[in-house]
Scaffold this motif. Structure first.
Motif, PDB file in Angstrom:
ATOM      1  N   VAL A 547       0.805  -1.413   0.063  1.00 47.21           N
ATOM      2  CA  VAL A 547       0.072  -0.086  -0.155  1.00 47.21           C
ATOM      3  C   VAL A 547       1.015   1.056   0.183  1.00 47.21           C
ATOM      4  CG1 VAL A 547      -1.431   1.323   1.341  1.00 47.21           C
ATOM      5  CG2 VAL A 547      -1.854  -1.108   1.326  1.00 47.21           C
ATOM      6  N   LEU A 548       1.686   1.255   0.735  1.00 48.55           N
ATOM      7  CA  LEU A 548       2.656   2.353   0.925  1.00 48.55           C
ATOM      8  C   LEU A 548       3.550   2.877  -0.194  1.00 48.55           C
ATOM      9  CD1 LEU A 548       3.781   1.807   4.336  1.00 48.55           C
ATOM     10  CD2 LEU A 548       1.934   3.914   3.427  1.00 48.55           C
ATOM     11  N   GLU A 549       4.276   1.500  -0.480  1.00 47.23           N
ATOM     12  CA  GLU A 549       5.189   1.873  -2.262  1.00 47.23           C
ATOM     13  C   GLU A 549       4.097   2.535  -3.105  1.00 47.23           C
ATOM     14  OE1 GLU A 549       6.975  -0.981  -5.402  1.00 47.23           O
ATOM     15  OE2 GLU A 549       6.613  -1.708  -3.084  1.00 47.23           O
ATOM     16  N   LEU A 550       2.405   2.092  -3.333  1.00 44.68           N
ATOM     17  CA  LEU A 550       1.384   2.271  -4.898  1.00 44.68           C
ATOM     18  C   LEU A 550       1.639   4.152  -4.297  1.00 44.68           C
ATOM     19  CD1 LEU A 550      -0.615  -0.380  -5.043  1.00 44.68           C
ATOM     20  CD2 LEU A 550       1.095   0.215  -6.732  1.00 44.68           C
ATOM     21  N   PHE A 551       1.564   4.464  -2.374  1.00 44.83           N
ATOM     22  CA  PHE A 551       1.233   6.060  -2.337  1.00 44.83           C
ATOM     23  C   PHE A 551       2.241   6.234  -2.605  1.00 44.83           C
ATOM     24  CE2 PHE A 551       1.194   9.253   0.606  1.00 44.83           C
ATOM     25  CZ  PHE A 551       0.752  10.136  -0.371  1.00 44.83           C
ATOM     26  N   ARG A 552       3.654   5.927  -2.632  1.00 45.27           N
ATOM     27  CA  ARG A 552       4.408   7.050  -2.908  1.00 45.27           C
ATOM     28  C   ARG A 552       5.112   6.897  -4.286  1.00 45.27           C
ATOM     29  NH1 ARG A 552       7.943   2.997   1.552  1.00 45.27           N
ATOM     30  NH2 ARG A 552       6.886   5.004   3.323  1.00 45.27           N
ATOM     31  N   CYS A 553       4.321   6.461  -4.941  1.00 42.28           N
ATOM     32  CA  CYS A 553       4.790   6.623  -6.448  1.00 42.28           C
ATOM     33  C   CYS A 553       4.106   8.294  -6.692  1.00 42.28           C
ATOM     34  CB  CYS A 553       4.390   5.233  -7.642  1.00 42.28           C
ATOM     35  SG  CYS A 553       4.460   3.994  -7.186  1.00 42.28           S
ATOM     36  N   GLY A 598      -3.671  10.752  -6.384  1.00 45.57           N
ATOM     37  CA  GLY A 598      -2.798   9.613  -7.411  1.00 45.57           C
ATOM     38  C   GLY A 598      -3.278   8.094  -7.177  1.00 45.57           C
ATOM     39  N   LEU A 599      -3.985   7.693  -5.725  1.00 41.81           N
ATOM     40  CA  LEU A 599      -4.534   6.938  -5.347  1.00 41.81           C
ATOM     41  C   LEU A 599      -5.266   6.208  -5.201  1.00 41.81           C
ATOM     42  CD1 LEU A 599      -3.354   3.948  -4.502  1.00 41.81           C
ATOM     43  CD2 LEU A 599      -2.633   4.136  -2.052  1.00 41.81           C
ATOM     44  N   GLY A 600      -6.167   5.542  -5.391  1.00 40.17           N
ATOM     45  CA  GLY A 600      -7.589   5.143  -4.922  1.00 40.17           C
ATOM     46  C   GLY A 600      -8.022   4.093  -4.411  1.00 40.17           C
ATOM     47  N   ILE A 601      -8.143   3.602  -2.950  1.00 38.39           N
ATOM     48  CA  ILE A 601      -7.987   2.741  -2.397  1.00 38.39           C
ATOM     49  C   ILE A 601     -10.113   1.859  -2.266  1.00 38.39           C
ATOM     50  CG2 ILE A 601      -7.769   0.902  -0.846  1.00 38.39           C
ATOM     51  CD1 ILE A 601      -5.065   2.677  -0.761  1.00 38.39           C
ATOM     52  N   THR A 602     -10.376   0.943  -2.849  1.00 36.74           N
ATOM     53  CA  THR A 602     -11.286   0.229  -2.736  1.00 36.74           C
ATOM     54  C   THR A 602     -11.784  -0.858  -2.470  1.00 36.74           C
ATOM     55  OG1 THR A 602     -12.273  -0.959  -4.674  1.00 36.74           O
ATOM     56  CG2 THR A 602     -12.190   1.569  -4.810  1.00 36.74           C
ATOM     57  N   ILE A 696      -4.756  -6.462  -3.764  1.00 38.70           N
ATOM     58  CA  ILE A 696      -4.749  -7.280  -2.680  1.00 38.70           C
ATOM     59  C   ILE A 696      -5.684  -8.623  -2.324  1.00 38.70           C
ATOM     60  CG2 ILE A 696      -3.913  -7.127  -0.360  1.00 38.70           C
ATOM     61  CD1 ILE A 696      -2.447  -4.549  -0.516  1.00 38.70           C
ATOM     62  N   LEU A 697      -4.879  -9.540  -2.287  1.00 41.29           N
ATOM     63  CA  LEU A 697      -6.161 -10.631  -2.123  1.00 41.29           C
ATOM     64  C   LEU A 697      -6.208 -10.422  -0.650  1.00 41.29           C
ATOM     65  CD1 LEU A 697      -6.188 -10.967  -4.542  1.00 41.29           C
ATOM     66  CD2 LEU A 697      -6.121 -13.630  -4.744  1.00 41.29           C
TER      67      LEU A 697
END
Ligand code: SF4
Length: 721
Positions: A547-553, A598-602, A696-697
């Motif tokens: 999650v953090l890696e994706l956000f940091r992009c 930048g990031l949308g989490i659902t 992410i499963l």
């Protein structure tokens, strides 16, 4: 003198750029289609079922339309009937004027092309923006679509680059990624300020009152979510009785159209936004277009309404492969267009298109619902002759031939002499010296050599053979020496009866399905095959890292997040100093803010292993735009919510739409990132929606409660750990 079609075809044949584009695109689509059907458990049974659904729908069309209209009205959708194109335009302009609309964003809709909506809007001072990448390219170029699925198929990458340099950015190169990014930037602004969205409809499900859209770019989701008013346009033939039947048709449509198991987005709209929902249109309309359709119901061309507009017959047709869609001078080109255009515009205007076919039967063979195009083309030709719509020399030639056929002596003499005389004569006289149509016909062909035997003599021999004892009958000279002629005659006869590629008989009961022994593993495999990235973290720390890696992009941009997620992602991001936008609430206008994320989490309600699809329903804490506007979409998938097949998702979605609670206004089936290959057939992601999608499963054994576990109670949260 050449007919209008022949003139357009001649100029298409003389265009090397077009020839190259057509050859590459049609053969690529054909190959992809075959591969996609190979991945289903029983392709023929699936297609036979799809055909049966279309056939049965028309047995009770009025009932299904009535059910659809009453369900839509119950859900708050305004339903309008338009007898013809001008009435449809008038209805849409009326809505636009009442709402003070200045700009309209449109997703691809053949019905809107049919009613020339853009011209009507412009004449009324309203600016329409096509948002499908291919359609936008054509709008910039002042052209019309040439293919049902790939509207700009006739344009090469270099041509698109030159167009963009002229109209969008003089410094742009010819890399499809740069061209697509430029389109995304420009159109995103238009999406955000548009007052009205106009879309087509792929399927309209009667039992639930749901309008479905099948797309890859995400523009249709934006068109039907961002503006305050959504107007959908459909022909009466788009109705499908049940949701399960719509999903069966969905199983064949993308496979036939683009060679995908499912497109990136299958959007199911069931009314305008609900009271507590944060996004979606306030007002929704459906314009149901007749435009000449109903007069053909039950007639000889009725079967053309089974068409689900996949474009396969266009890709398979040797004529279309050679001349492209513009030669047909109609919204609907290719084999099915040669039937639909005369049906809708009249034999006088488009009747000659029925002659633009070799009757090889490739169209019916490629058609997912086995529309019997060859039979209808022949009947269309007959209708033209009956109306004396064919040119005078053609009528005279056929009258002469008919007289010769009725006069055995003349016919026998002609059959014996003509091939022997004409062949050598034509060789000596250069083709270009001959008058048309013979001169034109011989330009690209050799005069065929005379067969050793005529059909009549072969027939006589066969008759004699049948009277001989069996041992003699087996030795048939006609089959040995004149076999080619007999085979050809048989083929033509079978085509003329419409049985050249007869559909398999539909079987009752459930269709065979591919085996899915491990749904989670299969989901990951298919999700990645569709262009997504699946993660199966083995620890909480690993999940947090992803999650953090994706956000940091996109660390300079905020994140957005639905509530009720099965992981404590919000806590992780906040601890990392991330900005998370407050959850959108009903009545807020957060469109501009979410667009900067930048990031949308659902979360997701269900997932489908066979296709790598996640299913998201809209709701008060689940804005639609979170999976659509950010650059990257991360979806958290509880493993126990993965079903093996598309058909298994059908009752779940149906329950959500018809159950006792408030139904969602939108159900989205998402399979991969937003994508397009409209520029030079190069696949580019992030056309309008997310450039990347990650899953992410969340393993079943760690879940404490069924369904989407709220963050505070998630067994996957750091606190719980
Ligand atoms: S006729 Fe068949 S192949 Fe052609 S577009 Fe329609 S559904 Fe597709």
């Amino acid at each position: 003198m050449k007919s209008p079609f022949n003139r357009r075809a001649a100029s298409a044949l003389a265009d090397p750029g077009l020839q190259e584009a057509l050859q590459v695109a049609t053969s690529r689509f054909g190959d992809l289609r075959k591969q996609a059907f190979d991945s289903s458990a029983a392709p023929l049974a699936l297609r036979a079922r799809a055909r049966e659904i279309r056939r049965r729908t028309f047995e009770d069309l009025n009932l299904h339309l009535d059910t659809l209209f009453s369900n839509l009205s119950r859900l708050g959708v305004h339903v309008h009937s338009a007898a013809d194109a001008s009435e449809a335009d008038k209805i849409i302009l009326g809505i636009a004027r009442r709402r003070g609309v200045k700009t309209v964003v449109k997703s691809k809709s053949m019905a809107s092309e049919e009613i020339h909506l853009n011209a009507a809007l412009e004449a009324a001072g309203i600016t329409p923006f096509e948002t499908d990448l291919g359609e936008w390219i054509l709008q910039l170029a002042g052209e019309v679509p040439s293919h049902l699925v790939a509207p700009a198929l006739h344009k090469t990458r270099e041509q698109v680059a030159r167009l963009f340099a002229e109209k969008v950015d003089p410094h742009i190169g010819d890399d499809p990624r740069d061209l697509t990014a430029a389109a995304r930037r420009q159109l995103r602004k238009e999406f955000l300020r548009a007052d009205m969205g106009v879309s087509g409809v792929n399927f309209a499900i009667a039992e639930t009152g749901t309008l479905c859209l099948v797309t890859n770019e995400g523009n249709a989701r934006l068109v039907t979510t961002l503006p305050k008013v959504h107007v959908a346009i459909m022909g009466i033939e788009k109705v499908v009785p049940t949701l399960a039947e719509a999903l069966t048709l969905l199983a064949v449509l993308p496979r036939s159209a683009t060679g995908e198991k499912l497109t990136s987005y299958f959007t199911m709209l069931t009314g305008p936004r609900k009271k507590a929902e944060a996004d979606g249109p306030e007002e929704m309309h459906l314009v149901v277009l007749d435009n000449g359709r109903s007069r053909h119901l039950g007639g000889p061309f009725h079967e053309a309404f089974y068409c689900i507009r996949c474009g396969s017959c266009q890709n398979a047709c040797p004529v279309f492969q050679s001349v492209g869609g513009h030669a047909y001078d109609s919204v609907y080109g290719g084999p099915i267009g040669s039937i639909l255009s005369p049906m809708l515009r009249g034999l006088e205007t488009s009747g000659e298109l029925s002659a633009a076919s070799s009757l090889c039967g490739a169209c019916q063979e490629a058609c997912p619902v086995f529309v019997d195009i060859p039979r209808m083309l022949i009947e269309m030709r007959e209708a033209r002759v009956a109306q004396r719509a064919t040119p005078m020399p053609e009528r005279a030639a056929f009258r002469l031939a008919a007289w010769a056929m009725r006069t055995p002596f003349v016919w026998d003499l002609g059959v014996k002499l003509l091939p022997r005389l004409l062949g050598p004569l034509v060789k000596r006289i250069k083709a270009r010296w001959l008058p048309n149509p013979a001169g034109a016909w011989l330009k690209g062909r050799d005069f065929p050599p005379a067969p050793p035997k005529s059909f009549r003599s072969i027939w006589k021999e066969r008759q004699r053979d049948t009277k001989r004892p069996a041992s003699h009958a087996a030795d048939r000279p006609a089959e040995t020496h004149g076999g080619k002629s007999v085979d050809r005659a048989r083929r033509l006869l079978s085509i003329s009866k419409g049985i050249s590629h007869a559909p398999a008989t539909p079987t009752p009961g459930p269709l065979p399905e591919v085996e899915v022994p491990d749904p989670a593993a299969r989901f990951c495999e298919e999700f990645e095959a569709a262009g997504g990235r699946a993660h199966r973290p083995e620890s909480m720390e690993a999940a947090r890292g992803i999650v953090l890696e994706l956000f940091r992009c996109f660390s300079d941009r905020p994140a957005v997040m639905s509530e009720g997620l099965p992981l404590a992602a919000a806590n992780w991001l906040r601890e990392d100093g991330a900005e998370i936008l407050p959850l959108s609430q009903a009545g807020d206008d957060c469109r501009g803010e979410i667009s900067k994320a930048g990031l949308g989490i659902t979360g997701c309600d269900w997932a489908i292993a066979e296709t790598g699809t996640v299913i998201l329903t809209s709701g008060p804490r689940r804005p639609r735009l979170y999976s659509l506007l950010p650059e990257v979409h991360l979806v958290l998938v509880p493993e126990e919510r993965i079903v093996p097949h598309l058909s298994a998702a059908s009752p779940l979605i149906r329950d959500a739409l018809t159950g006792s609670g408030e139904s969602p206004s939108c159900v989205s089936l998402i399979t991969g990132p937003s994508r397009s290959a409209d520029i030079g057939l190069t696949l580019v992601t992030g056309v309008h929606g997310p450039c990347e999608i990650h899953a992410i499963l969340v393993p079943e054994k760690l879940n404490l409660s069924p369904g989407l576990v709220a963050e505070e109670t998630s067994p996957f949260s750091l606190e719980e750990e």
